[in-house]
Enzyme design. Structure first.
Site, PDB file in Angstrom:
ATOM      1  N   PHE A 232      -0.055  14.568 -57.438  1.00 40.66           N
ATOM      2  CA  PHE A 232       0.225  15.996 -57.580  1.00 40.66           C
ATOM      3  C   PHE A 232      -1.011  16.825 -57.898  1.00 40.66           C
ATOM      4  O   PHE A 232      -1.020  18.035 -57.684  1.00 40.66           O
ATOM      5  CB  PHE A 232       1.264  16.236 -58.695  1.00 40.66           C
ATOM      6  CG  PHE A 232       0.717  16.030 -60.083  1.00 40.66           C
ATOM      7  CD1 PHE A 232       0.037  17.036 -60.746  1.00 40.66           C
ATOM      8  CD2 PHE A 232       0.871  14.813 -60.734  1.00 40.66           C
ATOM      9  CE1 PHE A 232      -0.483  16.838 -62.022  1.00 40.66           C
ATOM     10  CE2 PHE A 232       0.362  14.607 -62.001  1.00 40.66           C
ATOM     11  CZ  PHE A 232      -0.316  15.622 -62.654  1.00 40.66           C
TER      12      PHE A 232
ATOM     13  N   LYS B 254       2.707  10.570 -47.287  1.00 40.73           N
ATOM     14  CA  LYS B 254       3.735  10.855 -48.280  1.00 40.73           C
ATOM     15  C   LYS B 254       3.087  11.661 -49.411  1.00 40.73           C
ATOM     16  O   LYS B 254       2.469  11.111 -50.323  1.00 40.73           O
ATOM     17  CB  LYS B 254       4.359   9.579 -48.855  1.00 40.73           C
ATOM     18  CG  LYS B 254       5.666   9.894 -49.627  1.00 40.73           C
ATOM     19  CD  LYS B 254       5.965   8.925 -50.740  1.00 40.73           C
ATOM     20  CE  LYS B 254       5.226   9.237 -52.002  1.00 40.73           C
ATOM     21  NZ  LYS B 254       5.629  10.518 -52.651  1.00 40.73           N
TER      22      LYS B 254
ATOM     23  N   GLU C 215       6.024  14.420 -54.418  1.00 45.61           N
ATOM     24  CA  GLU C 215       7.290  15.157 -54.369  1.00 45.61           C
ATOM     25  C   GLU C 215       7.270  16.384 -55.272  1.00 45.61           C
ATOM     26  O   GLU C 215       8.133  17.259 -55.156  1.00 45.61           O
ATOM     27  CB  GLU C 215       8.450  14.232 -54.763  1.00 45.61           C
ATOM     28  CG  GLU C 215       8.422  13.702 -56.183  1.00 45.61           C
ATOM     29  CD  GLU C 215       7.558  12.467 -56.352  1.00 45.61           C
ATOM     30  OE1 GLU C 215       7.674  11.826 -57.419  1.00 45.61           O
ATOM     31  OE2 GLU C 215       6.764  12.144 -55.449  1.00 45.61           O
ATOM     32  N   ARG C 216       6.252  16.486 -56.151  1.00 46.54           N
ATOM     33  CA  ARG C 216       6.182  17.627 -57.072  1.00 46.54           C
ATOM     34  C   ARG C 216       5.562  18.859 -56.428  1.00 46.54           C
ATOM     35  O   ARG C 216       5.847  19.980 -56.838  1.00 46.54           O
ATOM     36  CB  ARG C 216       5.376  17.239 -58.313  1.00 46.54           C
ATOM     37  CG  ARG C 216       6.017  16.131 -59.126  1.00 46.54           C
ATOM     38  CD  ARG C 216       5.098  15.678 -60.240  1.00 46.54           C
ATOM     39  NE  ARG C 216       5.697  14.606 -61.027  1.00 46.54           N
ATOM     40  CZ  ARG C 216       5.065  13.953 -62.001  1.00 46.54           C
ATOM     41  NH1 ARG C 216       3.817  14.276 -62.300  1.00 46.54           N
ATOM     42  NH2 ARG C 216       5.661  12.990 -62.665  1.00 46.54           N
TER      43      ARG C 216
ATOM     44  N   SER D 158      -1.480   7.131 -60.519  1.00 44.77           N
ATOM     45  CA  SER D 158      -1.469   6.494 -61.830  1.00 44.77           C
ATOM     46  C   SER D 158      -1.693   4.990 -61.739  1.00 44.77           C
ATOM     47  O   SER D 158      -1.532   4.373 -60.681  1.00 44.77           O
ATOM     48  CB  SER D 158      -0.122   6.758 -62.520  1.00 44.77           C
ATOM     49  OG  SER D 158       0.924   6.110 -61.812  1.00 44.77           O
TER      50      SER D 158
ATOM     51  N   CYS E 225      -8.599  12.994 -62.320  1.00 44.83           N
ATOM     52  CA  CYS E 225      -9.004  11.614 -62.604  1.00 44.83           C
ATOM     53  C   CYS E 225     -10.488  11.537 -62.922  1.00 44.83           C
ATOM     54  O   CYS E 225     -10.963  10.531 -63.463  1.00 44.83           O
ATOM     55  CB  CYS E 225      -8.657  10.690 -61.438  1.00 44.83           C
ATOM     56  SG  CYS E 225      -9.599  11.029 -59.937  1.00 44.83           S
TER      57      CYS E 225
ATOM     58  N   GLU F 233      -5.120   7.177 -70.703  1.00 50.51           N
ATOM     59  CA  GLU F 233      -5.586   8.375 -69.997  1.00 50.51           C
ATOM     60  C   GLU F 233      -4.615   9.505 -70.328  1.00 50.51           C
ATOM     61  O   GLU F 233      -3.440   9.460 -69.946  1.00 50.51           O
ATOM     62  CB  GLU F 233      -5.629   8.144 -68.490  1.00 50.51           C
ATOM     63  CG  GLU F 233      -6.170   9.341 -67.732  1.00 50.51           C
ATOM     64  CD  GLU F 233      -6.200   9.133 -66.218  1.00 50.51           C
ATOM     65  OE1 GLU F 233      -7.028   9.780 -65.553  1.00 50.51           O
ATOM     66  OE2 GLU F 233      -5.396   8.334 -65.710  1.00 50.51           O
TER      67      GLU F 233
END
Length: 456
Positions: free
Chosen positions: A107, A131, A134-135, A184, A239, A339
């Protein structure tokens, strides 16, 4: 999802046979269209993801640079030859597409990270399944519309939406040959293991704990500005955020100045003028950040700035956390081991450079690190000894431009070949080696031609 793969499979038959020049021309057009609509895509990112408009524009721009790099495919895809390896025998290599590839994106960079993936895959002659998160899938869908406008044939790029079922489908479908993932730790490790078990190539960029080492001889003003921006920009949802600072020796005297700079940052909705950081992506993300801040306090860290409880007028229900600094953090604390992925700077102290290096090398992550110093010998030692894939010298977020590759290491990456640059070309192609024998004595004369040769 099956229909998307079928579409990609059918398109691959012709796209993989298209010339490198024809693919390059489409990519040139795509680059121009993204540049044309950059601000529109950025506005969509801010609406869905929450980051500030300038930060969203940077998101698109860094992805655009990968598209521009993909336009160099005529050089990037060159093979190798060795003439007369034996009498009348030559050996050469060709870089050929894999087939169908897939990209699973997070996201936090809804434009940049998809653009790390499908342009490099397509320019090499593959077809692809994307893909998006979805957020915030809106930016990816806008990029798909531009790809259609640029002239990528139907079926070359396909998008599926969803969460776990879509990921499992990508990992298991036998027609998908390679998976690119950014996200993640848990998801990245799962995708790497499940995809590799199915015989796929996988490149998986995962979590990080990036340290900034501050030496006493650093340029104070430039260093503090870089540190605050890299720690709190994008609300820490990067990240490559510089989420941990290590003050070496007398540099710790600068902590009060850092506090003052951090307090001046403006927290607001991303589209509001003057906002320095916007909200977190979701209520769940906010709650996790708050819990990790509290864990630091409970385990003995000093809370120099508390960004919890911040209220933004007009957006009282927003997922906001203000700049937060936890000082005196030790390596065994949860706020250091996890993190945080929020606007929280973890502050540590070291008496020497060697001690700071030991802290960093003992951390399992290896995405990025930086050192701030005016001493070239200090910087060179740091480069040589530090066990991290991407190193900045007076650069807070050392993400390389696309002619290089994103080279996180250790627990931050799973796979053999990294994103974009030369390694990206290696990931999305396979080598075919040809050894040919044409005996000199078999040569015959041919009819001469006077027309000028034309390449298409």
């Amino acid at each position: 999802m099956e229909a998307a793969v079928d579409s990609a499979k059918e398109a691959f038959k012709t796209w993989s046979k298209s010339t490198v020049l024809s693919r390059q021309q489409i990519m040139f057009r795509y680059q121009q269209l993204i540049k044309r609509d950059l601000k529109k895509i950025a506005a969509e990112i801010t609406k869905e993801q929450g980051k500030t408009l300038p930060d969203a524009e940077g998101d698109v721009m860094r992805g655009l640079q990968v598209v521009e790099h993909a336009c160099s495919i005529t050089s990037l895809k060159l093979g190798e030859t060795l003439f007369n390896v034996a009498k009348d025998m030559d050996t050469m290599t060709f870089r050929l597409p894999l087939g169908i590839t897939a990209g699973i994106t997070p996201f936090n960079f809804p434009a940049m990270i998809p653009l790390w993936m499908f342009p490099m895959s397509l320019i090499c002659g593959n077809t692809t399944i994307m893909k998006p998160s979805e957020r915030d899938p809106g930016a990816c869908m806008m990029l798909m519309e531009l790809a259609k406008e640029a002239g990528f044939p139907n079926g070359t790029i396909n998008v599926i939406h969803g969460a776990h079922d879509a990921v499992n489908f990508i990992c298991d479908n036998p027609d998908i040959k390679a998976i690119s993932f950014v996200g993640s730790d848990g998801a990245g490790q799962y995708i790497y293991e499940r995809g590799a078990k199915s015989g796929k190539r996988v490149q998986s960029n995962m979590g990080a704990k990036n340290h900034g080492v501050i030496m006493p001889d650093a340029n104070k003003e430039a260093t503090l500005n870089a540190l605050v921006g890299a720690a709190f920009g994008a609300a820490g949802q990067r990240c490559m955020a510089l989420s941990t600072v290590v003050w070496v020796g007398e540099a710790r005297k600068w902590i009060p100045d850092m506090i003052e700079r951090s307090k001046k940052l403006k927290v607001n909705a991303g589209h509001e003028p003057g906002a320095d950081l916007g909200p977190l992506i979701s209520p769940a993300a906010k709650q996790r950040v708050l819990e990790l801040i509290q864990s630091g306090v409970d385990e003995g860290a000093q809370l120099l700035i508390d960004g919890r409880g911040i209220k933004v007028p007009g957006y009282e229900k927003g997922n906001f956390v203000g700049p937060t600094i936890l000082h005196g953090v030790k390596p065994n604390m949860t706020c250091y081991k996890e993190e945080i992925f929020g606007p929280v700077l973890v502050s540590m102290e070291a008496d020497t450079l060697d001690e700071a290096i030991e802290i960093i090398n003992s951390n399992p992550y290896g995405n990025g690190t930086s050192i701030f110093t005016m001493n070239g010998a200090t910087a060179r030692k740091f480069i040589d000894v530090i066990d991290v894939g991407q190193v900045g010298i007076n650069v807070p977020i050392p993400v390389p431009l696309p002619m290089f590759s994103f080279t996180g290491t250790r627990a931050s990456f799973r796979g053999d070949t990294h994103f974009y640059g030369k390694q990206g070309i290696n990931f999305y192609t396979q080598l075919k080696t040809v050894t040919q024998l044409w005996r000199h004595q078999d040569a015959t004369d041919t009819q001469a031609t006077t027309s000028f040769p034309v390449q298409d």
